[in-house]
Design a protein around this motif. Structure first.
Motif, mmCIF file in Angstrom:
data_model
loop_
_atom_site.group_PDB
_atom_site.id
_atom_site.type_symbol
_atom_site.label_atom_id
_atom_site.label_comp_id
_atom_site.label_asym_id
_atom_site.label_seq_id
_atom_site.Cartn_x
_atom_site.Cartn_y
_atom_site.Cartn_z
ATOM 1 N N THR A 38 0.814 -1.216 0.000
ATOM 2 C CA THR A 38 0.000 0.000 0.000
ATOM 3 C C THR A 38 0.852 1.273 0.000
ATOM 4 O O THR A 38 0.431 2.286 -0.537
ATOM 5 C CB THR A 38 -0.999 0.013 1.166
ATOM 6 O OG1 THR A 38 -0.303 -0.101 2.400
ATOM 7 C CG2 THR A 38 -2.023 -1.103 1.011
ATOM 8 N N LEU A 63 1.597 1.597 -3.592
ATOM 9 C CA LEU A 63 0.443 2.190 -4.258
ATOM 10 C C LEU A 63 0.360 3.679 -3.935
ATOM 11 O O LEU A 63 0.122 4.495 -4.830
ATOM 12 C CB LEU A 63 -0.850 1.488 -3.842
ATOM 13 C CG LEU A 63 -2.154 2.107 -4.356
ATOM 14 C CD1 LEU A 63 -2.176 2.167 -5.881
ATOM 15 C CD2 LEU A 63 -3.352 1.327 -3.823
ATOM 16 N N MET A 115 -6.020 2.320 -8.799
ATOM 17 C CA MET A 115 -6.371 1.641 -7.544
ATOM 18 C C MET A 115 -7.018 0.279 -7.807
ATOM 19 O O MET A 115 -6.713 -0.695 -7.123
ATOM 20 C CB MET A 115 -7.312 2.504 -6.704
ATOM 21 C CG MET A 115 -6.647 3.711 -6.087
ATOM 22 S SD MET A 115 -7.797 4.686 -5.091
ATOM 23 C CE MET A 115 -8.022 3.598 -3.682
ATOM 24 N N TRP A 150 -4.193 -2.173 -8.960
ATOM 25 C CA TRP A 150 -3.203 -2.455 -7.912
ATOM 26 C C TRP A 150 -3.788 -3.303 -6.784
ATOM 27 O O TRP A 150 -3.143 -4.226 -6.294
ATOM 28 C CB TRP A 150 -2.670 -1.146 -7.339
ATOM 29 C CG TRP A 150 -1.434 -1.307 -6.501
ATOM 30 C CD1 TRP A 150 -1.357 -1.820 -5.234
ATOM 31 C CD2 TRP A 150 -0.118 -0.931 -6.864
ATOM 32 N NE1 TRP A 150 -0.070 -1.783 -4.782
ATOM 33 C CE2 TRP A 150 0.720 -1.232 -5.763
ATOM 34 C CE3 TRP A 150 0.444 -0.352 -7.993
ATOM 35 C CZ2 TRP A 150 2.084 -0.976 -5.777
ATOM 36 C CZ3 TRP A 150 1.800 -0.097 -7.997
ATOM 37 C CH2 TRP A 150 2.605 -0.421 -6.901
#
Length: 146
Positions: free
Chosen positions: A37, A40, A95, A98
């Motif tokens: 994360t 990301l 998003m 990913w």
């Protein structure tokens, strides 16, 4: 400070704080590893950084042609809405891919981030202007009061 240096500094500071917030929150919400994360968040931040620079250049060009100078609350709302709205459109597909979620789920997640970032963009820009002063496009004949 030159307009270009001001925009670069503003964008970098904005994104540093954004990564620090988004990485851990996405990890908790989607039960993904913090490494994933934060990765990301870095990608989202990179997209947002480029958009921030472009959007602020366009906004300041528009702002410099306005007869009423300064940054009223309404102008800050317009700024925040334009910036965050454009960002939502760009980030939903990233998003979804990913996190391996549907576009709808990514959109809903992005709306949650939008609520935070809508307020954050307005507050951050206000604070940045307080610390570094208004750009030339918004100054009222040398008046730097906000």
């Amino acid at each position: 400070m030159s307009p270009k240096k001001r925009r670069v500094l503003q964008a970098i500071l904005y994104e540093v704080f954004a990564i620090a917030f988004v990485g851990p929150i996405l990890s908790l919400i989607f039960d993904k590893s913090p490494a994933s994360t934060f990765g990301l968040a870095f990608v989202l931040s990179s997209v947002a950084l480029a958009w921030n620079y472009v959007f602020n250049a366009l906004f300041e060009r528009w702002e410099s042609r306005q007869t009423v100078k300064g940054r009223s609350f309404m102008r800050r709302l317009i700024h925040g809405t334009g910036f965050e709205g454009g960002l939502v459109i760009m980030l939903v597909p990233v998003m979804a891919y990913w996190l391996d979620i549907s576009a709808l789920s990514a959109f809903v997640a992005n709306l949650g981030l939008f609520v935070f970032f809508f307020i954050y963009a307005i507050v951050f820009t206000w604070a940045f202007d307080r610390v570094f002063g208004l750009p030339a496009s918004a100054e009222k004949h040398g008046d730097t009061k906000l």
